[in-house]
Design an enzyme around this catalytic site. Structure first.
Site, PDB file in Angstrom:
ATOM      1  N   HIS A 133       0.818  -1.223   0.000  1.00  0.00           N
ATOM      2  CA  HIS A 133       0.000   0.000   0.000  1.00  0.00           C
ATOM      3  C   HIS A 133       0.850   1.270   0.000  1.00  0.00           C
ATOM      4  O   HIS A 133       0.379   2.322  -0.420  1.00  0.00           O
ATOM      5  CB  HIS A 133      -1.001   0.025   1.169  1.00  0.00           C
ATOM      6  CG  HIS A 133      -0.432  -0.318   2.494  1.00  0.00           C
ATOM      7  ND1 HIS A 133      -0.639  -1.543   3.063  1.00  0.00           N
ATOM      8  CD2 HIS A 133       0.327   0.378   3.363  1.00  0.00           C
ATOM      9  CE1 HIS A 133      -0.031  -1.579   4.235  1.00  0.00           C
ATOM     10  NE2 HIS A 133       0.558  -0.433   4.434  1.00  0.00           N
ATOM     11  N   GLY A 161       1.411   3.518  -3.323  1.00  0.00           N
ATOM     12  CA  GLY A 161       0.465   4.530  -3.773  1.00  0.00           C
ATOM     13  C   GLY A 161      -0.122   5.377  -2.673  1.00  0.00           C
ATOM     14  O   GLY A 161      -0.909   6.279  -2.917  1.00  0.00           O
ATOM     15  N   HIS A 162       0.253   5.123  -1.416  1.00  0.00           N
ATOM     16  CA  HIS A 162      -0.349   5.835  -0.273  1.00  0.00           C
ATOM     17  C   HIS A 162       0.731   6.316   0.666  1.00  0.00           C
ATOM     18  O   HIS A 162       0.942   5.721   1.717  1.00  0.00           O
ATOM     19  CB  HIS A 162      -1.301   4.906   0.462  1.00  0.00           C
ATOM     20  CG  HIS A 162      -2.276   5.607   1.347  1.00  0.00           C
ATOM     21  ND1 HIS A 162      -2.034   5.880   2.673  1.00  0.00           N
ATOM     22  CD2 HIS A 162      -3.511   6.079   1.095  1.00  0.00           C
ATOM     23  CE1 HIS A 162      -3.089   6.472   3.212  1.00  0.00           C
ATOM     24  NE2 HIS A 162      -3.997   6.602   2.265  1.00  0.00           N
ATOM     25  N   PHE A 163       1.427   7.271   0.433  1.00  0.00           N
ATOM     26  CA  PHE A 163       1.501   8.171  -0.710  1.00  0.00           C
ATOM     27  C   PHE A 163       2.943   8.174  -1.193  1.00  0.00           C
ATOM     28  O   PHE A 163       3.840   8.183  -0.353  1.00  0.00           O
ATOM     29  CB  PHE A 163       1.086   9.586  -0.311  1.00  0.00           C
ATOM     30  CG  PHE A 163      -0.319   9.677   0.225  1.00  0.00           C
ATOM     31  CD1 PHE A 163      -1.403   9.653  -0.642  1.00  0.00           C
ATOM     32  CD2 PHE A 163      -0.558   9.769   1.576  1.00  0.00           C
ATOM     33  CE1 PHE A 163      -2.702   9.764  -0.156  1.00  0.00           C
ATOM     34  CE2 PHE A 163      -1.850   9.861   2.065  1.00  0.00           C
ATOM     35  CZ  PHE A 163      -2.930   9.858   1.212  1.00  0.00           C
ATOM     36  N   VAL A 166       2.147   6.673   4.248  1.00  0.00           N
ATOM     37  CA  VAL A 166       1.285   6.665   5.425  1.00  0.00           C
ATOM     38  C   VAL A 166       0.443   5.397   5.364  1.00  0.00           C
ATOM     39  O   VAL A 166      -0.154   5.091   4.323  1.00  0.00           O
ATOM     40  CB  VAL A 166       0.354   7.905   5.440  1.00  0.00           C
ATOM     41  CG1 VAL A 166      -0.608   7.847   6.617  1.00  0.00           C
ATOM     42  CG2 VAL A 166       1.157   9.191   5.482  1.00  0.00           C
TER      43      VAL A 166
END
Length: 154
Positions: free
Chosen positions: A50, A53-55, A60
């Site tokens: 994750h 893409g986050h972020f 985070v």
């Protein structure tokens, strides 16, 4: 701490929960007090999918994965406390209430999750849990959630 409190390492966790990479979000559970309470740990690492893409550039941990990690901790607690290891226990979210996020969780953090059963008993289908997740003693998230638990037949 009494002798009645139990713990689950990653091997026992995998014998209780059906989750696997990349969605197994608890590394160990300690101080399992029957089906009443437990403390889970998640080592947050940069190689988790994750974070791509986050972020990008400012990773985070998504809030929903923090709540999922708390739910998985509750699942391990029920698995150990109700003695249903190796029995294909299935747990499904029914609701998430009073959910608040208080601080970012980033790679390198150790997420500590304190869970307690608010309603439910071994063999029962509907359970309610309350939990909080902290990093270095600072509150990161808190929530109450209910789940339907399918205990093995027999």
């Amino acid at each position: 701490m009494t002798d009645d409190l139990k713990r689950a390492d990653i091997h026992l966790i995998q014998r209780i929960l059906p989750h696997r990479y990349p969605f197994l979000l608890v590394d160990k559970v300690e101080e399992i007090n029957g089906t009443a309470s437990a403390r889970g740990y998640k080592n947050v690492t940069m190689n988790e999918p994750h974070f791509q893409g986050h972020f990008p550039g400012a990773p985070v941990m998504p809030g929903v994965t923090i709540v999922e990690a708390m739910a998985q901790t509750a699942g391990v607690m029920i698995g150990v406390g109700a003695d249903v290891v190796d029995q294909d226990l299935l747990i499904y979210f029914m609701s998430i209430d009073k959910c608040k996020f208080r601080r970012k969780v980033i790679p390198g953090d150790v997420l500590v999750m304190e869970l307690e059963t608010l309603r439910g008993k071994p063999g029962g289908k509907v359970w309610k849990f309350g939990g909080k997740a902290t990093v270095d003693g600072e509150l990161a998230a808190e929530a109450e959630f209910s789940a339907m638990i399918e205990f093995p037949k027999g």
